[in-house]
Enzyme design. Structure first.
Site, short mmCIF file in Angstrom:
data_model
loop_
_atom_site.label_atom_id
_atom_site.label_comp_id
_atom_site.label_asym_id
_atom_site.label_seq_id
_atom_site.Cartn_x
_atom_site.Cartn_y
_atom_site.Cartn_z
N GLY A 196 -16.07 25.66 -57.45
CA GLY A 196 -15.08 26.14 -58.41
C GLY A 196 -14.50 27.50 -58.08
N PRO A 253 -18.43 24.43 -52.14
CA PRO A 253 -17.02 24.81 -52.06
C PRO A 253 -16.17 23.70 -51.48
CG PRO A 253 -18.23 25.78 -50.24
CD PRO A 253 -19.25 25.10 -51.13
N CYS A 312 10.68 8.15 -59.20
CA CYS A 312 11.46 7.82 -60.41
C CYS A 312 10.70 8.24 -61.66
CB CYS A 312 11.76 6.32 -60.44
SG CYS A 312 13.07 5.86 -59.30
#
Length: 444
Positions: free
Chosen positions: A249, A292, A362
């Site tokens: 984190g 990590p 789209c």
């Protein structure tokens, strides 16, 4: 000001270079959209984690979190850097095994591992399962017992820490789909059950308090909570656990507003908190594991796009479309993530226009960057978006039947392809075409 990593530079022609390779060369050779990873930067980040842990004097493992970005060449790099590997699916585990990663350094996460995934991990002899819930606790042991094969496990626990991060990526608070809760007694019950199972070797506990964290207080508090938890387990069950995994984190810089700490500061804070909290309790200092992912690869990644059409709404905004978007970078749509960018082929020109970068899917929500200053753009220009190395390709998708991009690694003036660009043929490879009702009836 644009966030350009230290391993990037603008040459005398105003062209962006990534570790000695110009963006124009990369686009010419590999096309766009193109995800470019600076291998030198990735390796530097890996080494900074390990070197700082070495200085602490603690026993440790640094496991790269493969969910951030994984391919076989990334597995090879992680292996060469002497790191462990965190996988969260059968696909990630298969990739690691195919690339020859040492199985004893593989940790398998996930809140809903299938029977097939658990069997794959057991049969491969991986180093550790991170058990997430009571059902998995029973299922994994049944499968291990059938094989008469002992497996190493960690219990994932939630320490009740709410890291300062986006709500969608907070995973350490009490109300979470992940882990055994420490506060309501589930954590201790999970430990008791695991200790009763003869084919488990319970190494310790795991927690992950969130992602994109810019401070260290959350880690320090979580370590304090977990140290007390392990001490209570020792007092009640006479068991000393040998591993504490504090997850990952660690924050990175996406824009100039982001102010993450250097990797070494996160590591120093964790190791000092471990020494203090366990020292206060006279508890044997456990082996420290971290995971990590983003902090290894995010800032090492740059995505190159070709600029296409434009739409000008006087007094409102100017839309500039690129040949990618949410199909190769879902984070802006998912998290409202923000990025910096520049024109890679005209990087030195004055940025006189404020435009918004639209993807080609789209979906009105397919917007990569809102309101960024660029030189007046032209069709065919190359847009470089920085810090796209984490959760870009790993979340890439085929919406609108869009092929996923190519991925290259660059190092000291050389580039190499690590993931081929998907073709239209790839998109229909798994389709099954039935020629009329008669064919369907016969198949039944």
């Amino acid at each position: 000001m644009v966030n350009v990593q230290s391993n990037h530079r603008m040459n005398q022609h105003g062209v962006l270079e990534i570790d000695g390779v110009t963006s124009t060369e990369l686009v010419k050779q590999y096309g766009t959209p193109l995800m470019v990873y600076n291998e030198t930067a990735i390796r530097q980040n890996c080494r900074e984690f390990k070197q700082t842990f070495d200085q602490s004097g603690l026993t440790y493992q640094v496991a790269y979190a493969g969910k951030a970005f994984l391919c076989m060449d990334m597995v090879r790099l992680v292996k060469e850097e002497g790191m462990s590997l965190d996988v969260v699916s059968g696909g990630e585990l298969y990739t690691a095994l195919q690339a020859g990663f040492p199985v004893e350094r593989i940790h398998f996460h996930g809140n809903n591992k299938s029977v097939e995934e658990l069997e794959m991990g057991i049969d491969a002899g991986i180093g550790c399962f991170v058990v997430d819930n009571f059902i998995e606790l029973e299922l994994l042991h049944e499968l291990a017992a059938e094989r008469e094969q002992k497996v190493n496990i960690l219990l994932r626990v939630t320490p009740g820490v709410e890291a300062h991060t986006h709500d969608y990526i907070m995973t350490g608070q009490e109300d979470s789909k992940f882990g055994f809760d420490v506060g309501n007694g589930q954590g201790k019950l999970g430990v008791q059950l695991a200790l009763q199972k003869p084919y488990f070797h319970l190494l310790g506990v795991h927690s992950h308090i969130g992602s994109q964290i810019f401070e260290t207080e959350g880690f320090q508090y979580a370590i304090e909570v977990l140290a007390r938890f392990l001490q209570e387990v020792r007092e009640e069950s006479d068991v000393v656990m040998s591993v504490l995994n504090v997850g990952g984190g660690f924050g990175v810089r996406y824009t100039e507003e982001d102010e993450p700490l250097p990797i070494r500061e996160y590591v120093k804070s964790i190791t000092e908190a471990v020494k203090f909290s366990f020292g206060q309790l006279s508890y044997p200092t456990p082996e420290i594991w971290v995971e990590p992912g983003r902090s290894i690869v995010a800032e090492a990644g740059t995505t190159l796009y070709k600029i296409g059409t434009q739409k000008n709404l006087p007094g409102i905004r100017k839309y500039v479309a690129i040949d990618g978007g949410m199909t190769d970078n879902l984070r802006p749509a998912l998290y409202k993530a923000r990025y910096d960018a520049l024109l890679a082929n005209r990087a030195n020109e004055e940025r006189t226009e404020v435009v918004s970068i639209a993807g080609k899917a789209c979906e009105s929500g397919d917007m990569l960057i809102w309101d960024i200053a660029l030189p007046p753009v032209r069709m065919g220009d190359t847009l470089a978006v920085f810090s796209t190395g984490a959760y870009g390709y790993s979340m890439a998708n085929n919406y609108n039947r869009t092929p996923r991009p190519a991925v290259v690694f660059v190092k000291e003036g050389e580039s190499r392809l690590v993931i081929r660009r998907e073709s239209y043929r790839d998109l229909v490879r798994n389709d099954v075409l039935h020629h009329g009702v008669e064919a369907v009836v016969k198949s039944q």
